[in-house]
Design an enzyme around this catalytic site. Structure first.
Site, PDB file in Angstrom:
ATOM      1  N   LYS A  17       0.821  -1.226   0.000  1.00 37.53           N
ATOM      2  CA  LYS A  17       0.000   0.000   0.000  1.00 37.53           C
ATOM      3  C   LYS A  17       0.850   1.268   0.000  1.00 37.53           C
ATOM      4  O   LYS A  17       0.312   2.384  -0.019  1.00 37.53           O
ATOM      5  CB  LYS A  17      -0.910   0.006   1.227  1.00 37.53           C
ATOM      6  CG  LYS A  17      -1.828  -1.190   1.283  1.00 37.53           C
ATOM      7  CD  LYS A  17      -2.903  -1.027   2.344  1.00 37.53           C
ATOM      8  CE  LYS A  17      -3.600  -2.335   2.645  1.00 37.53           C
ATOM      9  NZ  LYS A  17      -4.330  -2.910   1.512  1.00 37.53           N
ATOM     10  N   ARG A  64      12.958   2.307  10.352  1.00 36.52           N
ATOM     11  CA  ARG A  64      13.349   2.181  11.753  1.00 36.52           C
ATOM     12  C   ARG A  64      14.162   0.919  11.906  1.00 36.52           C
ATOM     13  O   ARG A  64      13.653  -0.186  11.638  1.00 36.52           O
ATOM     14  CB  ARG A  64      12.134   2.144  12.688  1.00 36.52           C
ATOM     15  CG  ARG A  64      12.575   2.029  14.154  1.00 36.52           C
ATOM     16  CD  ARG A  64      11.466   2.301  15.147  1.00 36.52           C
ATOM     17  NE  ARG A  64      10.541   1.186  15.270  1.00 36.52           N
ATOM     18  CZ  ARG A  64       9.597   1.094  16.211  1.00 36.52           C
ATOM     19  NH1 ARG A  64       9.449   2.082  17.101  1.00 36.52           N
ATOM     20  NH2 ARG A  64       8.781   0.065  16.252  1.00 36.52           N
ATOM     21  N   ASP A 155       8.131   1.273  26.073  1.00 38.20           N
ATOM     22  CA  ASP A 155       9.432   0.718  26.421  1.00 38.20           C
ATOM     23  C   ASP A 155      10.011   1.371  27.669  1.00 38.20           C
ATOM     24  O   ASP A 155      10.724   0.728  28.437  1.00 38.20           O
ATOM     25  CB  ASP A 155      10.392   0.850  25.237  1.00 38.20           C
ATOM     26  CG  ASP A 155       9.968  -0.059  24.099  1.00 38.20           C
ATOM     27  OD1 ASP A 155      10.147  -1.284  24.227  1.00 38.20           O
ATOM     28  OD2 ASP A 155       9.414   0.439  23.102  1.00 38.20           O
ATOM     29  N   ILE A 226      -0.013   4.626  13.369  1.00 40.38           N
ATOM     30  CA  ILE A 226       0.130   3.183  13.163  1.00 40.38           C
ATOM     31  C   ILE A 226      -0.856   2.642  12.146  1.00 40.38           C
ATOM     32  O   ILE A 226      -0.710   1.513  11.691  1.00 40.38           O
ATOM     33  CB  ILE A 226      -0.035   2.383  14.486  1.00 40.38           C
ATOM     34  CG1 ILE A 226      -1.300   2.829  15.210  1.00 40.38           C
ATOM     35  CG2 ILE A 226       1.203   2.498  15.342  1.00 40.38           C
ATOM     36  CD1 ILE A 226      -1.710   1.863  16.314  1.00 40.38           C
ATOM     37  N   HIS A 227      -1.882   3.441  11.815  1.00 43.63           N
ATOM     38  CA  HIS A 227      -2.932   2.932  10.927  1.00 43.63           C
ATOM     39  C   HIS A 227      -3.266   4.006   9.887  1.00 43.63           C
ATOM     40  O   HIS A 227      -3.316   5.196  10.226  1.00 43.63           O
ATOM     41  CB  HIS A 227      -4.172   2.583  11.765  1.00 43.63           C
ATOM     42  CG  HIS A 227      -5.221   1.812  11.019  1.00 43.63           C
ATOM     43  ND1 HIS A 227      -6.048   2.412  10.101  1.00 43.63           N
ATOM     44  CD2 HIS A 227      -5.548   0.489  11.048  1.00 43.63           C
ATOM     45  CE1 HIS A 227      -6.858   1.478   9.599  1.00 43.63           C
ATOM     46  NE2 HIS A 227      -6.569   0.311  10.146  1.00 43.63           N
ATOM     47  N   ASP A 272       4.830  41.538  20.556  1.00 48.48           N
ATOM     48  CA  ASP A 272       6.268  41.813  20.519  1.00 48.48           C
ATOM     49  C   ASP A 272       7.004  40.637  19.869  1.00 48.48           C
ATOM     50  O   ASP A 272       6.371  39.823  19.189  1.00 48.48           O
ATOM     51  CB  ASP A 272       6.820  42.234  21.888  1.00 48.48           C
ATOM     52  CG  ASP A 272       6.557  41.216  22.979  1.00 48.48           C
ATOM     53  OD1 ASP A 272       6.126  40.099  22.639  1.00 48.48           O
ATOM     54  OD2 ASP A 272       6.784  41.537  24.151  1.00 48.48           O
TER      55      ASP A 272
HETATM   56  N1  COA Z   1       0.377   0.379   6.858  1.00 47.20           N
HETATM   57  C1  COA Z   1      -0.187  -0.002   5.688  1.00 47.20           C
HETATM   58  N2  COA Z   1      -1.377  -0.598   5.603  1.00 47.20           N
HETATM   59  C2  COA Z   1      -2.037  -0.827   6.761  1.00 47.20           C
HETATM   60  C3  COA Z   1      -1.490  -0.456   8.016  1.00 47.20           C
HETATM   61  C4  COA Z   1      -0.235   0.162   8.029  1.00 47.20           C
HETATM   62  N3  COA Z   1       0.353   0.542   9.190  1.00 47.20           N
HETATM   63  N4  COA Z   1      -2.356  -0.791   8.976  1.00 47.20           N
HETATM   64  C5  COA Z   1      -3.405  -1.360   8.366  1.00 47.20           C
HETATM   65  N5  COA Z   1      -3.219  -1.390   7.032  1.00 47.20           N
HETATM   66  C6  COA Z   1      -4.143  -1.912   6.017  1.00 47.20           C
HETATM   67  C7  COA Z   1      -4.541  -3.339   6.318  1.00 47.20           C
HETATM   68  O1  COA Z   1      -3.631  -4.241   5.706  1.00 47.20           O
HETATM   69  C8  COA Z   1      -5.919  -3.407   5.722  1.00 47.20           C
HETATM   70  O2  COA Z   1      -5.869  -3.578   4.330  1.00 47.20           O
HETATM   71  P1  COA Z   1      -6.231  -5.025   3.697  1.00 47.20           P
HETATM   72  O3  COA Z   1      -7.612  -5.321   4.147  1.00 47.20           O
HETATM   73  O4  COA Z   1      -6.072  -4.812   2.241  1.00 47.20           O
HETATM   74  O5  COA Z   1      -5.222  -5.954   4.252  1.00 47.20           O
HETATM   75  C9  COA Z   1      -6.469  -2.018   5.920  1.00 47.20           C
HETATM   76  O6  COA Z   1      -5.324  -1.153   6.110  1.00 47.20           O
HETATM   77  C10 COA Z   1      -7.351  -1.908   7.137  1.00 47.20           C
HETATM   78  O7  COA Z   1      -6.679  -2.452   8.252  1.00 47.20           O
HETATM   79  P2  COA Z   1      -7.455  -2.914   9.549  1.00 47.20           P
HETATM   80  O8  COA Z   1      -8.135  -4.206   9.305  1.00 47.20           O
HETATM   81  O9  COA Z   1      -8.277  -1.777  10.027  1.00 47.20           O
HETATM   82  O10 COA Z   1      -6.305  -3.105  10.603  1.00 47.20           O
HETATM   83  P3  COA Z   1      -5.515  -4.449  10.893  1.00 47.20           P
HETATM   84  O11 COA Z   1      -6.230  -5.168  11.978  1.00 47.20           O
HETATM   85  O12 COA Z   1      -5.205  -5.160   9.630  1.00 47.20           O
HETATM   86  O13 COA Z   1      -4.125  -3.899  11.463  1.00 47.20           O
HETATM   87  C11 COA Z   1      -2.574  -3.065  13.031  1.00 47.20           C
HETATM   88  C12 COA Z   1      -4.058  -3.246  12.706  1.00 47.20           C
HETATM   89  C13 COA Z   1      -2.436  -2.219  14.283  1.00 47.20           C
HETATM   90  C14 COA Z   1      -1.916  -4.447  13.267  1.00 47.20           C
HETATM   91  C15 COA Z   1      -1.886  -2.361  11.822  1.00 47.20           C
HETATM   92  O14 COA Z   1      -2.520  -1.101  11.662  1.00 47.20           O
HETATM   93  C16 COA Z   1      -0.399  -2.210  11.898  1.00 47.20           C
HETATM   94  O15 COA Z   1       0.319  -3.133  11.574  1.00 47.20           O
HETATM   95  N6  COA Z   1       0.114  -1.010  12.285  1.00 47.20           N
HETATM   96  C17 COA Z   1       1.507  -0.741  12.311  1.00 47.20           C
HETATM   97  C18 COA Z   1       2.160  -1.345  13.537  1.00 47.20           C
HETATM   98  C19 COA Z   1       3.592  -0.911  13.664  1.00 47.20           C
HETATM   99  O16 COA Z   1       4.302  -0.748  12.701  1.00 47.20           O
HETATM  100  N7  COA Z   1       4.058  -0.720  14.904  1.00 47.20           N
HETATM  101  C20 COA Z   1       5.374  -0.278  15.154  1.00 47.20           C
HETATM  102  C21 COA Z   1       5.414   1.100  15.705  1.00 47.20           C
HETATM  103  S1  COA Z   1       4.522   1.312  17.219  1.00 47.20           S
HETATM  104 MG    MG Z   2       8.950   0.042  20.924  1.00 47.98          MG
END
Ligand code: COA
Ligand code: MG
Length: 291
Positions: A17, A64, A155, A226-227, A272
């Site tokens: 994506k 990261r 953390d 994160i989303h 100011d």
């Molecule tokens: N980047 C890209 N795409 C993402 C995404 C992200 N961070 N988070 C969700 N999506 C996509 C999903 O793949 C899904 O698409 P799909 O149906 O084609 O697979 C769509 O967005 C909707 O996702 P959703 O179902 O609402 O969430 P999820 O349950 O799949 O994922 C998380 C939830 C939290 C696991 C996910 O958002 C995620 O991995 N976030 C990043 C976590 C991370 O990197 N943490 C490290 C830093 S704290």
């Molecule tokens: Mg951490």
């Protein structure tokens, strides 16, 4: 940059994506979003995602890496720098010496890849270790690569042996408020941007909006996400509103027309030097957001 969206580095589905995401930057994660057994495959996928980016590039793509005190960080860097990431985020930073080590490693890899020196900037996650809290006033010693500072409370709680980091209403406990404030002060002292931590309840848009509102008012320039659903809320919250832009233009006009006095007034309020700086910052943010 207002919004920085994390993508787990091993998730093919989420990495696919990349080009459709509207965050100001993405951060491909090799650290906590990736299980130990998936680190190698994540490195490979992150490098492929970097190589597959269109030129000219879309939004900046950062990586990261894993913490410098473990066995993974240098191999992470060796694998990704050739893909010309737009920057490297360092988690669990402990002391300025960590940032200097990362700087030296990046300089060597830039030379290997034929990239200009200092072409890859860094952002540090400033509060994940107790030790780091005592270093946040000295970040100007990290050199010109360091462009931003963010923070994490999860953390830090682990490092402190704490059972929780929020109170029953969901507000940060004093230790984490202190960490957040030290990040704001440390970033300002070093002349770099402060980036607020993640809002983990990604379905709660109102809560995120309120968290962004506070963060911006306190001096953060942007927020980690994160989303994908969080991105538009963050971008909007960190873009100056029309009323702010109007105020900023009026302030600048008052100073431009001014009699050379340092103290002037607008709508019956004192103006100011700090107001002029604030007005200039708002216009700069508005111009950035419009790009
Ligand atoms: N980047 C890209 N795409 C993402 C995404 C992200 N961070 N988070 C969700 N999506 C996509 C999903 O793949 C899904 O698409 P799909 O149906 O084609 O697979 C769509 O967005 C909707 O996702 P959703 O179902 O609402 O969430 P999820 O349950 O799949 O994922 C998380 C939830 C939290 C696991 C996910 O958002 C995620 O991995 N976030 C990043 C976590 C991370 O990197 N943490 C490290 C830093 S704290
Ligand atoms: Mg951490």
């Amino acid at each position: 940059m207002r919004s920085w969206l994390f993508i787990p580095g091993d998730s093919e589905r989420k990495l696919a994506k990349l080009d459709a995401l509207e965050s100001d930057a993405v951060i491909l994660d090799l650290e906590d979003a990736v299980l130990p057994e998936a680190k190698t495959v994540a490195r490979k996928r992150v490098r492929e995602a970097l190589d597959a980016r269109p030129t000219p590039r879309a939004a900046p793509v950062w990586v990261r890496i894993n913490p410098l005190d473990g066995p993974l960080a240098l191999a992470d860097l060796a694998a990704v720098v050739g893909g010309r990431p737009d920057g490297i985020m360092l988690p669990k930073f402990r002391t300025v010496a960590d940032l200097q080590r990362l700087d030296a490693a990046l300089a060597a890899l830039e030379a290997r890849e034929g990239l200009a020196e200092n072409s890859i900037p860094m952002v540090a996650v400033g509060t994940e270790t107790a030790r780091s809290l005592f270093e946040l006033g000295t970040l100007d010693a990290a050199g010109p690569r360091l462009q931003g500072l963010t923070w994490g409370a999860e953390d830090l709680a682990v490092d402190l042996g704490a059972a929780r980091n929020r109170d029953s209403k969901g507000e940060w406990l004093p230790t984490y408020q202190l960490a957040r404030s030290l990040v704001l002060a440390g970033a300002a002292a070093a002349g770099i941007q402060a980036i607020d931590t993640v809002y983990t309840d990604f379905r709660d848009r109102e809560g995120l909006r309120e968290s962004c509102r506070r963060a911006r008012a306190d001096g953060f320039a942007g927020k980690l996400a994160i989303h994908p659903d969080q991105v538009s809320v963050i971008n909007e919250a960190f873009t100056p509103g029309d009323d702010e832009v109007e105020w900023a233009r009026a302030v600048i006009a008052v100073f431009a027309e001014g009699s050379g006095d340092g103290a002037l007034s607008l709508h019956g309020k004192l103006l100011d030097a700090p107001h002029l700086k604030q007005a200039q910052r708002i216009l700069a943010q508005a111009a950035q957001s419009a790009r």
